[in-house]
Design a protein around this motif. Structure first.
Motif, PDB file in Angstrom:
ATOM      1  N   GLY A 223     -89.156 -53.453 -19.442  1.00 41.91           N
ATOM      2  CA  GLY A 223     -89.936 -54.540 -19.998  1.00 41.91           C
ATOM      3  C   GLY A 223     -90.208 -54.395 -21.482  1.00 41.91           C
ATOM      4  N   ASN A 224     -90.010 -53.193 -22.024  1.00 41.21           N
ATOM      5  CA  ASN A 224     -90.171 -53.018 -23.464  1.00 41.21           C
ATOM      6  C   ASN A 224     -89.100 -53.806 -24.205  1.00 41.21           C
ATOM      7  N   LYS A 225     -89.472 -54.336 -25.353  1.00 41.88           N
ATOM      8  CA  LYS A 225     -88.588 -55.236 -26.078  1.00 41.88           C
ATOM      9  C   LYS A 225     -87.673 -54.477 -27.046  1.00 41.88           C
ATOM     10  N   VAL A 226     -86.476 -54.999 -27.196  1.00 40.64           N
ATOM     11  CA  VAL A 226     -85.511 -54.489 -28.168  1.00 40.64           C
ATOM     12  C   VAL A 226     -85.562 -55.413 -29.373  1.00 40.64           C
ATOM     13  N   ARG A 311     -80.832 -55.030 -21.541  1.00 35.10           N
ATOM     14  CA  ARG A 311     -80.220 -56.353 -21.563  1.00 35.10           C
ATOM     15  C   ARG A 311     -80.386 -56.910 -22.975  1.00 35.10           C
ATOM     16  N   VAL A 312     -79.288 -57.391 -23.550  1.00 34.56           N
ATOM     17  CA  VAL A 312     -79.295 -57.907 -24.912  1.00 34.56           C
ATOM     18  C   VAL A 312     -78.736 -59.324 -24.922  1.00 34.56           C
ATOM     19  N   ALA A 340     -85.496 -51.256 -32.839  1.00 31.76           N
ATOM     20  CA  ALA A 340     -86.695 -50.591 -32.333  1.00 31.76           C
ATOM     21  C   ALA A 340     -86.987 -51.005 -30.899  1.00 31.76           C
ATOM     22  N   ILE A 341     -87.560 -50.075 -30.145  1.00 31.07           N
ATOM     23  CA  ILE A 341     -88.030 -50.348 -28.788  1.00 31.07           C
ATOM     24  C   ILE A 341     -89.551 -50.447 -28.848  1.00 31.07           C
ATOM     25  N   VAL A 342     -90.079 -51.608 -28.478  1.00 32.39           N
ATOM     26  CA  VAL A 342     -91.496 -51.904 -28.690  1.00 32.39           C
ATOM     27  C   VAL A 342     -92.114 -52.423 -27.398  1.00 32.39           C
ATOM     28  N   VAL A 363     -86.502 -60.391 -31.537  1.00 34.41           N
ATOM     29  CA  VAL A 363     -86.364 -59.767 -30.216  1.00 34.41           C
ATOM     30  C   VAL A 363     -85.006 -60.174 -29.666  1.00 34.41           C
ATOM     31  N   ILE A 364     -84.140 -59.212 -29.449  1.00 35.86           N
ATOM     32  CA  ILE A 364     -82.787 -59.519 -28.963  1.00 35.86           C
ATOM     33  C   ILE A 364     -82.571 -59.078 -27.526  1.00 35.86           C
ATOM     34  N   GLY A 365     -83.577 -58.445 -26.909  1.00 32.11           N
ATOM     35  CA  GLY A 365     -83.388 -58.006 -25.535  1.00 32.11           C
ATOM     36  C   GLY A 365     -84.560 -57.203 -25.042  1.00 32.11           C
ATOM     37  N   GLU A 366     -84.346 -56.522 -23.910  1.00 26.02           N
ATOM     38  CA  GLU A 366     -85.402 -55.689 -23.354  1.00 26.02           C
ATOM     39  C   GLU A 366     -84.808 -54.561 -22.523  1.00 26.02           C
ATOM     40  N   VAL A 367     -85.649 -53.549 -22.315  1.00 26.09           N
ATOM     41  CA  VAL A 367     -85.272 -52.426 -21.458  1.00 26.09           C
ATOM     42  C   VAL A 367     -85.411 -52.872 -20.007  1.00 26.09           C
ATOM     43  N   THR A 368     -84.447 -52.507 -19.176  1.00 24.03           N
ATOM     44  CA  THR A 368     -84.452 -52.923 -17.768  1.00 24.03           C
ATOM     45  C   THR A 368     -84.602 -51.712 -16.848  1.00 24.03           C
TER      46      THR A 368
END
Length: 765
Positions: A223-226, A311-312, A340-342, A363-368
């Motif tokens: 859920g953390n954002k890329v 996921r990007v 950055a992972i935020v 924001v181009i994606g997130e950690v899954t």
């Protein structure tokens, strides 16, 4: 579906994962992208299908020699296996840069990288973006960059192409670094015909932080954002350093010369300050700069080092060129970008800080929660890969290597047998010829183009033995860095040559009064597909690892640059070693200048008849042969301890290591630096020629106040270091000269003219 090639990139209609799974027969341009047939087959095996065009682009850049170290991994493992981490090590090999503890709660990160091939094609931008890239590596560790260094190698000084490449490289380094407000405190410039067509543009950076501020490149927390932030992505550098540094130059293959990255130092300065404010507010969980391989590298490395997948949405990436294909976006090496992972609750504040600094952030994606790196283009999936297979599980080659058939003959061509000066007049003539030669001459024409004192913390800079910066104004805590590497020595004996590079860099740090802590390296060699070159690489790596073990200096990281050759002609093996040192109070540093008349000159260490690979043999005879000076690392360690103790206890006022050009070169530089002359006396039992020109290692010359002579001799005697009184600092102004009693004298004004006129005469045209 149509597919076409365009300058090392691929252009075709959208190739989705679903489409790739259903069309195994489609031909793909894997060869044009630098992959081998078995590598392409392995990619298909990993995925269980053919790769999409986007996946092929990612694997091609990440499995390139520059990014994957596929030919060097088996040898680089020695740095972790042989050399134990010391108590100062906080972050070692595997991250953007190593980190060491320097005391008082401070940590220092440092690294050296190469930008060789791009700098030959487009000298200004190649060198400028080399500086930008290494600065972002340091920034990504959580540190404020505080200084840069630039070890450089060029072709023959009088070659027309050197006049094209060198001024552009120097302007690029100065232009980018000066705009960032970073002092350039060290490095070296070496000329040799072997670098014609393959200049070495290595760049290093030092950064400072508190222990608690260290950041690593990892993407964790579903859920953390890329967030991609910094400059927009353009078409510059597509396949640039990643592919360009993985092939031998060949005029018949122009497509192996992709576009060189274009830098914007003002954008980078904003990015630095923006990132440091983000760090200060603890808004990121992981961070990675975008350098070689661009987004392909950043996304796969962050996901690979994290605990889940990623996921990007690639179509959200801000572009400078709307015509870029997904493959080109993934391969682009456009500069001044970070990823950055935020955590979601920090995104708004992250964006506010970026807006404040006029830095684009998206924001181009997130950690899954999954394990795959998935990339989508307008809702269509174009990448579905295990990230470790892209970032960390590329090919590993055990390239064949063997001692070259010509090595024995080269070593048998003994430089000690070359014709020597017959009398004092010839000695004098050869001294002048040496100090005026391009490699020994003053490099002020080059270094004066760099700002060495911006920020006000520079304590020592070129032409000192090592650069030094203060990192704490209250206590005077400082760090020192030296970079060294002698390709002539390494050509004669790669194992000894690498150790001599380590020894000289270590010695240069100790000469300033700082304690050597750890090393980084930049290993520059020819094609790994040549068994002769791979033998040189294997021997140099083994020598460096063994040397670091003996000196107790762990390897924090580094860089390998291969394919530095044109056709069949490889550069000399050139392992460049950067040693970082720490000094608890910069006010007690030791400069190189002889500044006080009447002080005594002492030579520390033993002088032997060692002229193989020497500056004298090159300048006077145009000769390369024999064996390089012997390496005694126990003696180097002892010499370092003596120099550091003498500095701390106020026994010496100046010190200069002996290396290229021997004693006479060192004395000339120290006299010119301080504007004082010197009277030298040749010790009994040594040939004046050997005394002046030998390049025996493990030596330094120091100036000592007469009041400290007894104490200094007692210290050296108690520790078993041979020392000899060889003269006195004598003369200033018009009367200043270097006199070798019984042999010759040269006015300092004549030496100064010879030393300073060469480089401007060759390059200022």
């Amino acid at each position: 579906m149509t597919t076409e090639r365009s300058e090392g990139t691929i252009k075709h209609s959208l190739d989705t994962v679903k489409h790739a799974a259903g069309t195994p027969e489609v031909e793909q341009p894997w060869k044009e992208l630098g992959l081998k047939e078995d590598e392409y087959a392995r990619i298909r095996e990993i995925l269980g299908r053919r790769p999409t065009g986007a996946e092929l682009a990612m694997y091609s850049v990440m499995w390139s020699e520059h990014c994957s170290y596929k030919s060097s991994k088996v040898h680089l493992r020695q740095f972790g296996e042989k050399v134990p981490e010391n108590d100062a090590m906080l972050v070692g090999i595997g991250e953007n840069a190593g980190v060491v503890d320097v005391g008082q709660g401070y940590a220092v990160t440092f690294k050296v990288e190469s930008h060789n091939h791009p700098s030959y094609i487009e000298p200004y931008q190649g060198a400028a973006t080399g500086v930008g890239g290494i600065v972002r590596d340091i920034l990504a560790m959580g540190a404020r960059p505080v200084a840069v260094v630039d070890p450089l190698r060029f072709g023959a000084a009088d070659h027309p192409d050197t006049r094209r490449v060198l001024p552009g490289v120097v302007a690029g380094i100065g232009g980018y670094g000066n705009c960032l407000g970073l002092p350039n405190i060290g490095g070296e410039v070496v000329f040799d015909a072997c670098y014609q067509g393959n200049p070495l543009v290595n760049a290093g950076c030092i950064g400072v932080m508190k222990h608690e501020d260290i950041h690593l490149a990892k993407a964790s927390g579903a859920g953390n954002k890329v967030i991609l932030y910094g400059a927009r992505t353009g078409g510059d550098g597509i396949g640039g350093v990643s592919v360009l540094a993985s092939e031998t130059f060949d005029d018949a293959k122009p497509t192996k010369r992709p576009a060189v990255q274009v830098g914007d130092p003002f954008q980078e300065k904003l990015l630095i300050e923006c990132t440091l404010e983000i760090f200060a507010e603890k808004l990121v969980d992981g961070i990675q700069d975008l350098g070689g391989a661009g987004l392909s590298c950043a996304t796969s490395e962050l996901a690979s080092a994290g605990s889940g997948g990623m996921r990007v949405e690639l179509d959200t990436v801000p572009l400078r060129d709307s015509s870029l294909s997904p493959e080109e976006i993934l391969m682009s090496e456009s500069q001044e970008r970070m990823c950055a992972i935020v955590e979601p609750q920090h995104v708004d504040r992250f964006m506010e800080i970026c807006e404040k600094w006029d830095v684009i952030a998206t924001v181009i994606g997130e950690v899954t929660e999954g394990s795959q790196l998935e990339i989508f283009w307008h809702g269509e999936q174009i990448v579905d890969v295990p990230p470790r297979t892209v970032a960390h599980e590329g090919p590993v080659y055990e390239r064949p290597y063997a001692r070259p058939s010509w090595q024995d003959a080269l070593q048998a061509d003994d430089a000690n047998k070359l014709a020597r000066p017959a009398d004092g007049d010839e000695l004098r003539e050869q001294v002048l010829k040496l100090v005026a030669s391009p490699n020994q001459a003053s490099k002020a024409w080059i270094t004066d183009q760099y700002d060495r004192f911006v920020q006000g913390n520079t304590v020592l800079a070129m032409p000192e033995d090592a650069g030094m910066v203060r990192i704490d104004a209250e206590t005077g805590l400082g760090v020192t860095m030296a970079t060294d590497g002698n390709g002539r020595y390494a050509k004669l004996d790669p194992y000894a040559g690498a150790q001599l590079a380590l020894a000289e860099s270590y010695r240069n740090v100790a000469t300033t009064g700082a304690k050597p802590l750890a090393i980084s390296n930049c290993l520059n060699f020819g094609s790994p597909e040549d068994p002769d070159v791979m033998w040189q690489f294997a021997e140099a790596t083994r020598g460096l690892a063994d040397g670091c073990l003996e000196l107790g200096t762990p390897v924090t990281g580094g860089n390998v640059s291969l394919y530095n050759q044109t056709g069949e002609t490889a550069i000399h093996p050139t392992p460049v070693v950067a040693v970082l040192g720490v000094i608890d109070d910069v006010s007690r540093r030791t400069p190189m200048a002889f500044a006080e008349e009447g002080q005594l000159l002492y030579l520390l260490g033993d002088t032997h008849e060692e002229l193989g690979g020497s500056a004298w043999s090159e300048v006077v005879h145009g000769h390369l042969g024999g064996l390089p000076p012997k390496v005694d690392l126990a003696r180097e360690k002892l010499l370092g301890e003596i120099l550091i103790s003498a500095s701390r206890d106020g026994m010496i006022d100046a010190a200069h290591d002996l290396s290229d050009g021997g004693l006479i070169q060192a004395v000339t530089e120290s006299c010119l630096r301080g504007g004082k002359g010197a009277r030298l006396v040749v010790p009994d039992g040594i040939d004046p020629f050997v005394f002046l020109f030998s390049e025996s290692a493990g030596r330094a010359v120091v100036s000592i106040p007469r009041s400290e002579e007894l104490r200094f001799n007692d210290m050296c005697g108690a520790r078993g270091l041979p020392v000899a009184r060889i003269g006195v600092v004598d003369g200033s102004g018009a009367d200043a000269a270097i006199e070798v009693q019984g042999q010759f004298g040269i006015p300092l004004a004549e030496l100064k003219e010879a030393h300073e006129a060469t480089i401007p005469g060759l390059l200022a045209q």
